[in-house]
Design a protein around this motif. Structure first.
Motif, PDB file in Angstrom:
ATOM      1  N   TYR A   1      -0.178  -0.292  -5.040  1.00 37.31           N
ATOM      2  CA  TYR A   1      -1.566   0.137  -5.180  1.00 37.31           C
ATOM      3  C   TYR A   1      -1.881   1.241  -4.188  1.00 37.31           C
ATOM      4  O   TYR A   1      -1.165   1.468  -3.222  1.00 37.31           O
ATOM      5  CB  TYR A   1      -2.530  -1.030  -4.975  1.00 37.31           C
ATOM      6  CG  TYR A   1      -2.581  -1.579  -3.561  1.00 37.31           C
ATOM      7  CD1 TYR A   1      -3.530  -1.123  -2.650  1.00 37.31           C
ATOM      8  CD2 TYR A   1      -1.691  -2.546  -3.138  1.00 37.31           C
ATOM      9  CE1 TYR A   1      -3.580  -1.609  -1.356  1.00 37.31           C
ATOM     10  CE2 TYR A   1      -1.735  -3.041  -1.842  1.00 37.31           C
ATOM     11  CZ  TYR A   1      -2.681  -2.575  -0.959  1.00 37.31           C
ATOM     12  OH  TYR A   1      -2.716  -3.059   0.324  1.00 37.31           O
ATOM     13  N   TRP A   2      -2.966   1.955  -4.465  1.00 35.10           N
ATOM     14  CA  TRP A   2      -3.519   2.958  -3.563  1.00 35.10           C
ATOM     15  C   TRP A   2      -4.951   2.535  -3.271  1.00 35.10           C
ATOM     16  O   TRP A   2      -5.682   2.190  -4.204  1.00 35.10           O
ATOM     17  CB  TRP A   2      -3.515   4.331  -4.210  1.00 35.10           C
ATOM     18  CG  TRP A   2      -2.177   4.998  -4.219  1.00 35.10           C
ATOM     19  CD1 TRP A   2      -1.724   5.936  -3.344  1.00 35.10           C
ATOM     20  CD2 TRP A   2      -1.106   4.793  -5.151  1.00 35.10           C
ATOM     21  NE1 TRP A   2      -0.446   6.315  -3.669  1.00 35.10           N
ATOM     22  CE2 TRP A   2      -0.047   5.631  -4.771  1.00 35.10           C
ATOM     23  CE3 TRP A   2      -0.944   3.970  -6.268  1.00 35.10           C
ATOM     24  CZ2 TRP A   2       1.163   5.679  -5.462  1.00 35.10           C
ATOM     25  CZ3 TRP A   2       0.253   4.001  -6.961  1.00 35.10           C
ATOM     26  CH2 TRP A   2       1.283   4.853  -6.559  1.00 35.10           C
TER      27      TRP A   2
ATOM     28  N   LEU B   1       0.854  -1.179   0.000  1.00 32.49           N
ATOM     29  CA  LEU B   1       0.000   0.000   0.000  1.00 32.49           C
ATOM     30  C   LEU B   1       0.894   1.234   0.000  1.00 32.49           C
ATOM     31  O   LEU B   1       1.805   1.344   0.810  1.00 32.49           O
ATOM     32  CB  LEU B   1      -0.881   0.000   1.251  1.00 32.49           C
ATOM     33  CG  LEU B   1      -1.782   1.210   1.428  1.00 32.49           C
ATOM     34  CD1 LEU B   1      -2.798   1.291   0.305  1.00 32.49           C
ATOM     35  CD2 LEU B   1      -2.493   1.132   2.761  1.00 32.49           C
ATOM     36  N   ARG B   2       0.644   2.124  -0.920  1.00 31.53           N
ATOM     37  CA  ARG B   2       1.369   3.394  -0.949  1.00 31.53           C
ATOM     38  C   ARG B   2       0.657   4.367  -0.017  1.00 31.53           C
ATOM     39  O   ARG B   2      -0.445   4.123   0.424  1.00 31.53           O
ATOM     40  CB  ARG B   2       1.434   3.939  -2.375  1.00 31.53           C
ATOM     41  CG  ARG B   2       2.262   3.065  -3.292  1.00 31.53           C
ATOM     42  CD  ARG B   2       3.645   2.872  -2.714  1.00 31.53           C
ATOM     43  NE  ARG B   2       4.473   2.079  -3.610  1.00 31.53           N
ATOM     44  CZ  ARG B   2       5.613   1.537  -3.260  1.00 31.53           C
ATOM     45  NH1 ARG B   2       6.064   1.652  -2.038  1.00 31.53           N
ATOM     46  NH2 ARG B   2       6.330   0.851  -4.115  1.00 31.53           N
ATOM     47  N   SER B   3       1.300   5.485   0.259  1.00 32.89           N
ATOM     48  CA  SER B   3       0.729   6.430   1.203  1.00 32.89           C
ATOM     49  C   SER B   3      -0.670   6.830   0.755  1.00 32.89           C
ATOM     50  O   SER B   3      -0.947   6.895  -0.431  1.00 32.89           O
ATOM     51  CB  SER B   3       1.624   7.657   1.315  1.00 32.89           C
ATOM     52  OG  SER B   3       1.575   8.362   0.110  1.00 32.89           O
ATOM     53  N   PRO B   4      -1.570   7.099   1.728  1.00 32.63           N
ATOM     54  CA  PRO B   4      -2.941   7.450   1.382  1.00 32.63           C
ATOM     55  C   PRO B   4      -3.009   8.687   0.485  1.00 32.63           C
ATOM     56  O   PRO B   4      -3.888   8.808  -0.346  1.00 32.63           O
ATOM     57  CB  PRO B   4      -3.607   7.729   2.727  1.00 32.63           C
ATOM     58  CG  PRO B   4      -2.686   7.207   3.764  1.00 32.63           C
ATOM     59  CD  PRO B   4      -1.320   7.099   3.153  1.00 32.63           C
ATOM     60  N   SER B   5      -2.047   9.601   0.666  1.00 35.61           N
ATOM     61  CA  SER B   5      -2.058  10.785  -0.196  1.00 35.61           C
ATOM     62  C   SER B   5      -1.472  10.381  -1.534  1.00 35.61           C
ATOM     63  O   SER B   5      -0.382   9.848  -1.614  1.00 35.61           O
ATOM     64  CB  SER B   5      -1.221  11.905   0.427  1.00 35.61           C
ATOM     65  OG  SER B   5       0.122  11.497   0.529  1.00 35.61           O
ATOM     66  N   ASN B   6      -2.250  10.571  -2.577  1.00 34.59           N
ATOM     67  CA  ASN B   6      -1.731  10.272  -3.901  1.00 34.59           C
ATOM     68  C   ASN B   6      -1.951  11.536  -4.704  1.00 34.59           C
ATOM     69  O   ASN B   6      -2.930  12.234  -4.534  1.00 34.59           O
ATOM     70  CB  ASN B   6      -2.462   9.065  -4.489  1.00 34.59           C
ATOM     71  CG  ASN B   6      -3.551   9.457  -5.438  1.00 34.59           C
ATOM     72  OD1 ASN B   6      -3.310   9.684  -6.614  1.00 34.59           O
ATOM     73  ND2 ASN B   6      -4.754   9.574  -4.919  1.00 34.59           N
TER      74      ASN B   6
ATOM     75  N   SER C   1     -10.004   2.246  -5.600  1.00 27.47           N
ATOM     76  CA  SER C   1      -8.685   1.686  -5.304  1.00 27.47           C
ATOM     77  C   SER C   1      -8.039   1.427  -6.657  1.00 27.47           C
ATOM     78  O   SER C   1      -8.698   0.936  -7.581  1.00 27.47           O
ATOM     79  CB  SER C   1      -8.797   0.388  -4.506  1.00 27.47           C
ATOM     80  OG  SER C   1      -9.289   0.662  -3.212  1.00 27.47           O
TER      81      SER C   1
ATOM     82  N   ILE D   1      -9.203   5.936  -2.615  1.00 28.00           N
ATOM     83  CA  ILE D   1      -9.076   7.350  -2.970  1.00 28.00           C
ATOM     84  C   ILE D   1     -10.506   7.870  -3.074  1.00 28.00           C
ATOM     85  O   ILE D   1     -11.354   7.229  -3.696  1.00 28.00           O
ATOM     86  CB  ILE D   1      -8.343   7.499  -4.319  1.00 28.00           C
ATOM     87  CG1 ILE D   1      -6.930   6.916  -4.223  1.00 28.00           C
ATOM     88  CG2 ILE D   1      -8.333   8.957  -4.772  1.00 28.00           C
ATOM     89  CD1 ILE D   1      -6.296   6.631  -5.573  1.00 28.00           C
TER      90      ILE D   1
END
Length: 173
Positions: A158-159, A49-54, A150, A162
């Motif tokens: 992945y994110w 999981l990448r940071s919630p901020s994209n 997502s 969002i």
């Protein structure tokens, strides 16, 4: 004799493991699994999981308000290619999935998490950037909603969830 048998078993075990891994990963190339319905998290092995901020994927609509039964256009824009996605509308009040999608772009398919067509996912692993959908609100009032997506950039990145701005139900007391 015993060594040959052991080598044969090792090769058979390796082949099974390889085939199982390949089929596991290939399964997600045709869309998210039902296990992702609730938390919208992909189930790829070793996915991070990448940071919630994209700063490259957005989900939005040109409507700030809707009425029960309305059709709401939803747009996903990305500055980078991605392979997979999972899109849902959810009630702000309790995070339940709501409504159904009545228009989806090529390379995507409808899913049934709780009711027919309440979720959209990818149907192939072609690279995607800008996608347009139409969501239909239920005929009965459900309150304010948000759209969530997502996005899977690769099998390993992945994110999740969002979110769009709130789309308020008009005429609520």
């Amino acid at each position: 004799m015993e060594e040959g048998r052991r080598a044969h078993m090792a090769v058979a075990g390796w082949a099974c493991t390889t085939l199982c891994l390949v089929s596991y990963v290939a399964a997600f190339s045709h869309g998210a699994s039902l296990s992702a319905c609730t938390d919208m998290m992909p189930r790829h092995m070793r996915a991070q999981l990448r940071s919630p901020s994209n700063d490259y994927v957005t989900v939005h609509t040109n409507m700030s308000f809707y009425l029960p039964g309305d059709k709401v256009p939803v747009t996903v824009r990305s500055t980078r290619d991605f392979m997979g996605f999972l899109l849902q509308a959810r009630k702000v009040s309790n995070d339940e999935i709501a409504g159904t999608f009545v228009f989806i772009p090529p390379g995507s398919k409808l899913m049934t998490c709780f009711e027919d067509g309440d979720t959209v996912t990818h149907s192939d692993k072609s690279l995607k950037r800008n996608l347009s959908f139409v969501w239909k609100a239920p005929d009965q009032p459900i309150g304010d909603i948000k759209f969530f997506i997502s996005v899977v950039q690769s099998y390993f990145v992945y994110w999740a969830k969002i979110e769009s701005a709130i789309v308020a139900q008009q005429g609520q007391n």
